[in-house]
Design a protein around this motif. Structure first.
Motif, PDB file in Angstrom:
ATOM      1  N   ALA A  62       0.828  -1.212   0.000  1.00  0.00           N
ATOM      2  CA  ALA A  62       0.000   0.000   0.000  1.00  0.00           C
ATOM      3  C   ALA A  62       0.857   1.254   0.000  1.00  0.00           C
ATOM      4  CB  ALA A  62      -0.933  -0.007   1.216  1.00  0.00           C
ATOM      5  N   GLU A  63       1.946   1.237   0.772  1.00  0.00           N
ATOM      6  CA  GLU A  63       2.821   2.410   0.815  1.00  0.00           C
ATOM      7  C   GLU A  63       3.550   2.590  -0.512  1.00  0.00           C
ATOM      8  OE1 GLU A  63       6.223   4.545   3.597  1.00  0.00           O
ATOM      9  OE2 GLU A  63       5.521   2.530   4.088  1.00  0.00           O
ATOM     10  N   VAL A  64       3.965   1.490  -1.120  1.00  0.00           N
ATOM     11  CA  VAL A  64       4.620   1.581  -2.428  1.00  0.00           C
ATOM     12  C   VAL A  64       3.675   2.208  -3.447  1.00  0.00           C
ATOM     13  CG1 VAL A  64       5.489   0.228  -4.380  1.00  0.00           C
ATOM     14  CG2 VAL A  64       6.240  -0.302  -2.065  1.00  0.00           C
ATOM     15  N   ALA A  65       2.416   1.750  -3.466  1.00  0.00           N
ATOM     16  CA  ALA A  65       1.434   2.292  -4.413  1.00  0.00           C
ATOM     17  C   ALA A  65       1.232   3.787  -4.181  1.00  0.00           C
ATOM     18  CB  ALA A  65       0.115   1.549  -4.273  1.00  0.00           C
ATOM     19  N   GLU A  66       1.156   4.197  -2.915  1.00  0.00           N
ATOM     20  CA  GLU A  66       0.961   5.619  -2.598  1.00  0.00           C
ATOM     21  C   GLU A  66       2.161   6.445  -3.038  1.00  0.00           C
ATOM     22  OE1 GLU A  66       0.485   8.558   1.280  1.00  0.00           O
ATOM     23  OE2 GLU A  66       0.375   6.392   1.533  1.00  0.00           O
ATOM     24  N   ARG A  67       3.369   5.974  -2.710  1.00  0.00           N
ATOM     25  CA  ARG A  67       4.577   6.723  -3.062  1.00  0.00           C
ATOM     26  C   ARG A  67       4.751   6.814  -4.576  1.00  0.00           C
ATOM     27  NH1 ARG A  67       8.555   7.577   1.130  1.00  0.00           N
ATOM     28  NH2 ARG A  67       7.568   7.024   3.109  1.00  0.00           N
ATOM     29  N   GLU A  68       4.470   5.735  -5.271  1.00  0.00           N
ATOM     30  CA  GLU A  68       4.603   5.763  -6.726  1.00  0.00           C
ATOM     31  C   GLU A  68       3.606   6.731  -7.345  1.00  0.00           C
ATOM     32  OE1 GLU A  68       6.332   1.274  -7.729  1.00  0.00           O
ATOM     33  OE2 GLU A  68       4.192   1.713  -8.000  1.00  0.00           O
ATOM     34  N   PHE A  69       2.374   6.735  -6.845  1.00  0.00           N
ATOM     35  CA  PHE A  69       1.360   7.621  -7.412  1.00  0.00           C
ATOM     36  C   PHE A  69       1.698   9.084  -7.142  1.00  0.00           C
ATOM     37  CE2 PHE A  69      -2.739   9.909  -7.225  1.00  0.00           C
ATOM     38  CZ  PHE A  69      -3.152   9.684  -8.531  1.00  0.00           C
ATOM     39  N   VAL A  70       2.097   9.399  -5.917  1.00  0.00           N
ATOM     40  CA  VAL A  70       2.440  10.780  -5.563  1.00  0.00           C
ATOM     41  C   VAL A  70       3.610  11.271  -6.412  1.00  0.00           C
ATOM     42  CG1 VAL A  70       3.386  12.259  -3.753  1.00  0.00           C
ATOM     43  CG2 VAL A  70       1.547  10.663  -3.213  1.00  0.00           C
ATOM     44  N   SER A  71       4.662  10.460  -6.509  1.00  0.00           N
ATOM     45  CA  SER A  71       5.858  10.899  -7.231  1.00  0.00           C
ATOM     46  C   SER A  71       5.593  11.079  -8.724  1.00  0.00           C
ATOM     47  CB  SER A  71       6.998   9.898  -7.018  1.00  0.00           C
ATOM     48  OG  SER A  71       6.623   8.597  -7.413  1.00  0.00           O
ATOM     49  N   GLU A  72       4.826  10.168  -9.330  1.00  0.00           N
ATOM     50  CA  GLU A  72       4.559  10.323 -10.764  1.00  0.00           C
ATOM     51  C   GLU A  72       3.596  11.479 -11.034  1.00  0.00           C
ATOM     52  OE1 GLU A  72       3.710   7.750 -14.820  1.00  0.00           O
ATOM     53  OE2 GLU A  72       3.982   6.728 -12.906  1.00  0.00           O
TER      54      GLU A  72
END
Length: 430
Positions: A62-72
């Motif tokens: 879940a944290e990976v998905a959040e970080r990837e979405f925010v950064s992109e």
């Protein structure tokens, strides 16, 4: 035939109506963007549920998905990560918590700036009181400026908030901070966010100091005096150990050699700020305390690689990379290189070289993003980095300074004098 006065006024009125229509279209586009951002966030979270993580990963799916979405999202909109996080939170609020505000934005009745005012004040209103708060605030939003609407919303929020202002104030004290913001033409702003009584007292002290300096012989305006008094107090004022004088932080200044010699007007570069005028750069390089002088020749002779012989980056290569990068090299991140890690783009454990074309500064957060998520980076030459997002989209990060490796000097060429490739003085103590 020349148009009459009434016809000219009608034509001008039509222009204003067209401007209003354009403003409504802009508001509708903001509503559409909010819908897309929230839909993307939900899609990413849904994918995270089924995603598998490699053994040893520090972040959950879940944290990976959040970080990837925010950064992109930040890279896509060319905004800082914090701005992207705020946009995601605002979009979620419009979708889940403030449907009337979202509807008003979608029809163009309010601007996105006004919608943000409602969102900012509504976050701390109890859930059961939020519909009434939203309805009352929106009742007059279409006739008020954003600042007037904020004032009205704050008063209404105060009336509906279950916690006392004293309790909320105690929590807000923990958010006190000082903000530095670069401005054009060699200027910058310093903002103090603290309790009202402290900021008011500080402002009063600065104003009284400025007024005391006014007189027939003083050429500075009161506005200029307040700025000078404030700077004097900050730089030479009272410290925990007593009255300080000449207190300065150590700052790196990059100065082209030709500028230092007075034969070029190329600007210097103040670390954490950006370009400064040549005269200021020369003054600092001439011996001003608390600055680390870095004199850079266009064809530096710094060591660019130690291959696989060692993992640790040698001092001259560190200096070269710091001059080249200036900041974290993830797209949009502006954290100073002084507070970043030197990262092997191709990891050392996978045969990555300790070389200028395999090293880049990454702040701890962006370093972790590269290690824990699907982001990948590749050097393109001349300090250019190509970042590939988890969805396969590419973004290019440009170096602050392009420094190409020096060509070997032919044996028959006469020796060159008077231009060291790079010299760095130790920072003065403070």
């Amino acid at each position: 035939m020349k148009p009459s006065f009434i016809e000219e006024q009608e034509a001008l009125a039509a222009h204003f109506e067209a401007i209003a229509a354009a403003e409504r279209a802009i508001a509708q586009a903001f509503a559409r963007r909010a819908d897309l951002v929230e839909a993307g966030r939900r899609f990413g979270q849904a994918r995270a549920i089924a995603a598998a993580r490699l053994p040893g990963s520090r972040w959950g799916a879940a944290e990976v998905a959040e970080r990837e979405f925010v950064s992109e999202l930040a890279c896509t909109l060319r905004v800082p990560r914090r701005t992207a996080e705020n946009l995601i939170a605002e979009s979620r609020a419009l979708a889940d918590e403030l449907p009337a505000t979202r509807a008003a934005l979608a029809t163009g009745e309010i601007s996105y700036q006004q919608a943000r005012v409602v969102i900012d004040q509504a976050w701390s209103v109890p859930e059961e009181a939020r519909p009434a708060f939203e309805a009352e605030v929106l009742g007059s939003a279409g006739t008020l400026t954003a600042s007037k609407l904020k004032c009205r919303a704050r008063l209404l929020r105060e009336r509906l908030h279950p916690r006392t202002i004293t309790a909320r104030h105690q929590k807000s004290i923990r958010d006190r901070a000082v903000f530095f913001e670069p401005e054009p033409d060699g200027m910058a702003s310093l903002t103090l966010y603290d309790t009202a009584e402290k900021v008011a007292a500080a402002h009063e002290r600065v104003m009284l100091g400025a007024v005391s300096l006014q007189g027939p012989e003083e050429e500075r305006t009161r506005t200029q005096l307040t700025a000078d008094v404030f700077a004097d107090i900050i730089l030479d004022g009272v410290t925990p150990s007593g009255v300080g004088e000449g207190i300065r932080g150590a700052v790196n200044v990059t100065v082209p050699v030709l500028t230092l010699m007075g034969v070029s007007e190329e600007p210097g570069f103040l670390e954490g700020y950006g370009p400064i005028d040549p005269d200021t750069a020369r003054q600092i390089a001439a011996g001003a305390p608390s600055f680390s002088r870095i004199l850079v020749h266009p064809e530096t002779g710094a060591v660019l690689s130690v291959g696989r012989d060692r993992f640790q980056v040698p001092k001259d290569l560190k200096r070269f990379l710091r001059v080249r990068d200036k900041t974290c090299r993830f797209p949009g991140c502006n954290r100073s290189a002084a507070h970043c890690d030197l990262d092997h783009s191709l990891d050392w454990q996978f045969d990555g070289l300790t070389a200028h074309d395999n090293l880049a500064h990454l702040c701890p957060g962006c370093h972790a993003l590269k290690s824990e998520t699907g982001w990948q980076v590749r050097h393109l030459g001349d300090g250019l980095l190509q970042w590939t997002s988890p969805t396969g989209r590419t973004f290019v990060s440009e170096p602050a300074t392009i420094i190409r490796p020096a060509s070997p000097v032919p044996a028959r060429a006469p020796a060159r004098t008077g231009a060291a490739s790079q010299v760095e003085a130790e920072p003065a103590p403070f």
